[in-house]
Design a protein around this motif. Structure first.
Motif, PDB file in Angstrom:
ATOM      1  N   VAL A  15     -59.590  90.553  -5.667  1.00  0.00           N
ATOM      2  CA  VAL A  15     -59.031  89.195  -5.765  1.00  0.00           C
ATOM      3  C   VAL A  15     -59.889  88.303  -4.891  1.00  0.00           C
ATOM      4  N   SER A  16     -60.606  87.371  -5.509  1.00  0.00           N
ATOM      5  CA  SER A  16     -61.462  86.498  -4.713  1.00  0.00           C
ATOM      6  C   SER A  16     -60.722  85.226  -4.349  1.00  0.00           C
ATOM      7  N   LEU A  17     -60.453  85.079  -3.063  1.00  0.00           N
ATOM      8  CA  LEU A  17     -59.959  83.819  -2.525  1.00  0.00           C
ATOM      9  C   LEU A  17     -61.133  83.113  -1.850  1.00  0.00           C
ATOM     10  N   ALA A  18     -62.344  83.473  -2.283  1.00  0.00           N
ATOM     11  CA  ALA A  18     -63.557  82.954  -1.643  1.00  0.00           C
ATOM     12  C   ALA A  18     -64.146  81.764  -2.392  1.00  0.00           C
ATOM     13  N   GLY A  19     -64.264  81.870  -3.699  1.00  0.00           N
ATOM     14  CA  GLY A  19     -65.005  80.867  -4.463  1.00  0.00           C
ATOM     15  C   GLY A  19     -64.286  79.536  -4.573  1.00  0.00           C
ATOM     16  N   GLY A  20     -65.052  78.466  -4.748  1.00  0.00           N
ATOM     17  CA  GLY A  20     -64.478  77.142  -4.973  1.00  0.00           C
ATOM     18  C   GLY A  20     -64.652  76.714  -6.418  1.00  0.00           C
ATOM     19  N   MET A  21     -64.597  77.679  -7.329  1.00  0.00           N
ATOM     20  CA  MET A  21     -64.832  77.359  -8.742  1.00  0.00           C
ATOM     21  C   MET A  21     -63.595  76.720  -9.366  1.00  0.00           C
ATOM     22  N   PRO A  22     -63.773  75.574 -10.027  1.00  0.00           N
ATOM     23  CA  PRO A  22     -62.634  74.981 -10.738  1.00  0.00           C
ATOM     24  C   PRO A  22     -62.244  75.848 -11.927  1.00  0.00           C
ATOM     25  N   TYR A  23     -61.018  75.674 -12.385  1.00  0.00           N
ATOM     26  CA  TYR A  23     -60.504  76.491 -13.484  1.00  0.00           C
ATOM     27  C   TYR A  23     -60.810  75.789 -14.810  1.00  0.00           C
ATOM     28  N   VAL A  24     -62.089  75.845 -15.222  1.00  0.00           N
ATOM     29  CA  VAL A  24     -62.521  75.070 -16.389  1.00  0.00           C
ATOM     30  C   VAL A  24     -61.905  75.555 -17.699  1.00  0.00           C
ATOM     31  N   SER A  25     -61.369  76.763 -17.706  1.00  0.00           N
ATOM     32  CA  SER A  25     -60.735  77.255 -18.933  1.00  0.00           C
ATOM     33  C   SER A  25     -59.547  76.394 -19.338  1.00  0.00           C
ATOM     34  N   ALA A  26     -59.031  75.580 -18.401  1.00  0.00           N
ATOM     35  CA  ALA A  26     -57.913  74.690 -18.743  1.00  0.00           C
ATOM     36  C   ALA A  26     -58.339  73.516 -19.612  1.00  0.00           C
ATOM     37  N   LEU A  27     -59.629  73.321 -19.773  1.00  0.00           N
ATOM     38  CA  LEU A  27     -60.109  72.240 -20.648  1.00  0.00           C
ATOM     39  C   LEU A  27     -59.846  72.585 -22.112  1.00  0.00           C
ATOM     40  N   PRO A  28     -59.705  71.561 -22.953  1.00  0.00           N
ATOM     41  CA  PRO A  28     -59.593  71.815 -24.414  1.00  0.00           C
ATOM     42  C   PRO A  28     -60.968  72.157 -24.971  1.00  0.00           C
ATOM     43  N   LEU A  29     -61.340  73.438 -24.883  1.00  0.00           N
ATOM     44  CA  LEU A  29     -62.730  73.816 -25.147  1.00  0.00           C
ATOM     45  C   LEU A  29     -63.163  73.563 -26.595  1.00  0.00           C
ATOM     46  N   ASP A  30     -62.244  73.772 -27.547  1.00  0.00           N
ATOM     47  CA  ASP A  30     -62.598  73.488 -28.944  1.00  0.00           C
ATOM     48  C   ASP A  30     -62.962  72.025 -29.122  1.00  0.00           C
ATOM     49  N   ALA A  31     -62.138  71.152 -28.562  1.00  0.00           N
ATOM     50  CA  ALA A  31     -62.379  69.713 -28.716  1.00  0.00           C
ATOM     51  C   ALA A  31     -63.658  69.291 -27.995  1.00  0.00           C
ATOM     52  N   VAL A  32     -63.884  69.839 -26.806  1.00  0.00           N
ATOM     53  CA  VAL A  32     -65.098  69.493 -26.065  1.00  0.00           C
ATOM     54  C   VAL A  32     -66.329  70.004 -26.825  1.00  0.00           C
ATOM     55  N   GLY A  33     -66.220  71.203 -27.374  1.00  0.00           N
ATOM     56  CA  GLY A  33     -67.315  71.746 -28.175  1.00  0.00           C
ATOM     57  C   GLY A  33     -67.647  70.860 -29.355  1.00  0.00           C
ATOM     58  N   GLU A  34     -66.610  70.442 -30.068  1.00  0.00           N
ATOM     59  CA  GLU A  34     -66.827  69.569 -31.226  1.00  0.00           C
ATOM     60  C   GLU A  34     -67.496  68.256 -30.812  1.00  0.00           C
ATOM     61  N   MET A  35     -66.993  67.698 -29.720  1.00  0.00           N
ATOM     62  CA  MET A  35     -67.549  66.438 -29.204  1.00  0.00           C
ATOM     63  C   MET A  35     -69.038  66.575 -28.886  1.00  0.00           C
ATOM     64  N   VAL A  36     -69.388  67.657 -28.181  1.00  0.00           N
ATOM     65  CA  VAL A  36     -70.775  67.873 -27.775  1.00  0.00           C
ATOM     66  C   VAL A  36     -71.664  68.122 -29.000  1.00  0.00           C
ATOM     67  N   GLY A  37     -71.153  68.902 -29.935  1.00  0.00           N
ATOM     68  CA  GLY A  37     -71.914  69.182 -31.150  1.00  0.00           C
ATOM     69  C   GLY A  37     -72.238  67.917 -31.925  1.00  0.00           C
ATOM     70  N   GLU A  38     -71.230  67.070 -32.090  1.00  0.00           N
ATOM     71  CA  GLU A  38     -71.448  65.809 -32.815  1.00  0.00           C
ATOM     72  C   GLU A  38     -72.437  64.907 -32.078  1.00  0.00           C
ATOM     73  N   LEU A  39     -72.328  64.929 -30.762  1.00  0.00           N
ATOM     74  CA  LEU A  39     -73.212  64.104 -29.939  1.00  0.00           C
ATOM     75  C   LEU A  39     -74.678  64.451 -30.189  1.00  0.00           C
ATOM     76  N   VAL A  40     -74.974  65.745 -30.227  1.00  0.00           N
ATOM     77  CA  VAL A  40     -76.354  66.177 -30.443  1.00  0.00           C
ATOM     78  C   VAL A  40     -76.787  65.875 -31.879  1.00  0.00           C
ATOM     79  N   ALA A  41     -75.903  66.174 -32.838  1.00  0.00           N
ATOM     80  CA  ALA A  41     -76.267  65.961 -34.239  1.00  0.00           C
ATOM     81  C   ALA A  41     -76.519  64.478 -34.523  1.00  0.00           C
TER      82      ALA A  41
END
Lengths: 430, 430
Positions: free
Chosen positions: A39-65
């Protein structure tokens, strides 16, 4: 020069500033700490899995295209103008009124720290920092051969009278103080917040001694109660350089941070940024700009706050229930970190390998001081593990501390670890 | 400190190294040069529109949706291990045998330059560089207060006898030479390539004088004839630090470059990178890794080569057909740049505003020297404008040069511009 030697045959060639760049023994520990059974109580990593990853993926994909010829191209070293406008809107939540022209986009706030130190600090200059202070800042200051002088903090943040005394002493000694570096809100590592009354005092003292203030504020929007704190920068636009970051409010892997600086300083920062990296990745900048323009980012930050509040509660409850007598800790109102002080005679750094053997990791306090102190302290992060894992981690930690207390009582004395020394921040100790 | 002043009230606070960080007058010109009516032969921007943007967008979108918790998170400062494996495969095309463990991923090769200078160069140390040399490198060396000593090149690249003489002289003077910085293949700005015979000689001379070699090779895979050149690093793994970049072969806006260094140096570079930026954007690293794993990248580079070859041909033909007598220029076999020398008595820096008034932009040669020379030279880029625009740009440029020659013949003498001085690289002069 010996060929094929694994010892450092280049030692005689390095610059003086590189002498301090040595990996500490704690790094090897963290390699172990990333194993799933720990159990790491060491890192300061944010919990990015809470983001809407499908929506962010779609947004980024469209941006590049749609806009790839811009998104994939070099950009200005200052950063995309529309993104800088959005950044000003974010800072307005903390009472900061700023022009987008005074903002520089950086590779996380870490790069802003690096560039500021680069343009201001000559070897031997003094930089003031809280005791304890952010490990990454201390590493940067050391790499520019600054001398860090610590100023104590308590539950109300940096102690103004201690700041005044330190500045007075340094003035008597004829030392050149380049700036005060502070994380006033939900401090890393101590988890404490500078009170409004002290904010005014700190600004007043820095004005009297003519010292710049570097306000590092990555956690400001992650408070668990009420409205965001008013930033120091909101009350002094000429003396305060504000550092911000989307690493904790959007995603750390984009590496989008910024500095807001007085106009002349901003111009120097842009030149320093060009020399350092030519320009910030457009790919990341456009992603953040698009996210801030099209996604309900304020609601997402609220979701993050609730998530981290639940984890903070889990940690505080577990500490209260399980830690042996003699341990004390801070009670953060936001951010990622609890700062724990061990009973007299215990040493968090010496204890770390034993804790990892018991499958729990933390960051020993020594990393957060430039002066070799901090042995009785440790930083505990609640940002990344889920609540049940936090409870399990604290349970394991409490058992290790109890064992240490028994050893101390049996054998007496302090089994002190070697003096600290500044470590640069590995991914585990952000 | 004066409040709200637009003059630099912070002058007395800056570090000594910041004194040299001043924007040159040429920057204002480039702001004008980006107008659509101006044909810019100034910028070194790759033609990223040639990428399959829809496919890249789809790839990136899926990457975030599927693997966002990693793609959007902090990563190790050394860079993703799988990406470093791919990087070794790319370098193998140039005869380089390397372990992924000796690679550090950087924010473009520019950051690799910055970190290398940071760990090796004390103020006053000598760095050798070709005359002319890459403007971004000269800016970085200046920001660390290195003294750049230029070594001439010709159509066959760096001249070994001149390198030997320079090193001998510096040894006599007791000067400390930290490294030779060279762009051996399709050089920026001169467009020339170090011949195979000279490669061996340069390595031999550097071994004799015990000087490290920084081989900067962003254009190595963009040759128009035959197989890639064998890298210097392929023949000396202990003395050569190799810098690479995907900015020209994939996309500059991702800012993915790297350094391949001897093991001990690599360890120092990672510590320096952590201090500078904590870690490189995972978002970009994963995009490149995925692209290299799933897209036909070798074919894409071949397409880029054909595109740039056509533009190079357009430029050389136009120069041949239109430039007045007395002008000479290099004939690059790859890369982005032609280096043009004006007739005696003309000054490319003084001429630049007049050229922009005639709607054509180039980079005056002075930016590519640390010693104030280069007035008779200019860099012409053929990478970004389409062939008909290149022809039109050269037509305009030829007219400006003709006018300058008439003025010279009428009024005589050289209307020299102010001495050069190193500029940091704006986005226009990469």
């Amino acid at each position: 020069m010996e060929q094929h030697s694994r010892t450092d045959a280049y030692t005689d060639r390095y610059a003086a500033r590189a002498a301090g760049m040595v990996a500490s023994e704690i790094r090897a520990l963290f390699a172990v700490a990333s194993r799933p059974e720990v159990v790491s109580l060491a890192g300061g990593m944010p919990y990015v899995s809470a983001l809407p990853l499908d929506a962010v993926g779609e947004m980024v994909g469209e941006l590049v295209a749609r806009n790839g010829s811009e998104v994939l191209q070099y950009a200005s070293a200052q950063g995309d103008p529309a993104l800088r406008e959005r950044i000003c809107e974010v800072m307005a939540l903390e009472g900061v009124q700023a022009s987008a022209d005074d903002v520089v986009v950086t590779v996380g706030a870490q790069q802003a720290l690096d560039l500021i130190t680069r343009i201001f600090v000559d070897p031997g200059d003094v930089v003031l920092a809280e005791a304890p202070s952010y490990v990454g800042a201390l590493g940067t200051f050391a790499s520019y051969q600054a001398e860090v002088v610590h100023v104590p903090l308590d539950e109300g943040g940096l102690i103004p009278s201690a700041l005044r005394e330190t500045l007075e002493r340094l003035r008597r000694e004829g030392r050149r103080v380049k700036f005060l570096y502070t994380v006033p809100t939900f401090q890393n590592p101590a988890g404490v917040t500078l009170t409004p009354a002290r904010r005014a005092q700190v600004l007043e003292i820095c004005a009297r001694y003519d010292v710049l203030v570097i306000e590092d504020n990555p956690y400001g929007l992650l408070g668990f109660d009420g409205e965001p704190m008013r930033a120091l920068r909101a009350d002094d636009a000429e003396r305060v350089i504000y550092l911000g970051s989307f690493s904790k409010t959007i995603a750390s892997g984009l590496r989008v941070g910024w500095a807001l600086a007085p106009h002349a300083v901003r111009a120097k920062l842009v030149l320093a940024a060009e020399s350092a990296i030519l320009c910030h990745p457009s790919f990341s900048q456009f992603a953040v700009r698009e996210y801030l323009s099209t996604h309900p980012w304020r609601e997402q930050i609220k979701d993050f706050r609730e998530l981290y509040r639940e984890r903070r509660d889990a940690m505080l409850e577990a500490l209260e229930a399980m830690m042996p007598e003699g341990c004390t800790w801070t009670r953060p109102a936001g951010g990622f970190f609890v700062w724990l002080t061990l009973p007299e005679g215990l040493d968090a750094k010496a204890m770390a390998p034993r804790a990892i053997a018991e499958r729990v990791a933390y960051v020993p306090g020594t990393g957060f001081y430039s002066d070799g102190s901090g042995h009785r302290h440790m930083r505990l992060s609640y940002c990344y593990p889920e609540p049940h894992r936090i409870r399990e981690g604290v349970r394991r930690l409490a058992a290790v501390v109890e064992q240490e207390i028994r050893l101390r009582d049996t054998f007496g004395g302090v089994r002190a670890s070697a003096p600290g020394g500044v470590d640069t921040p590995g991914p585990g100790v952000i």
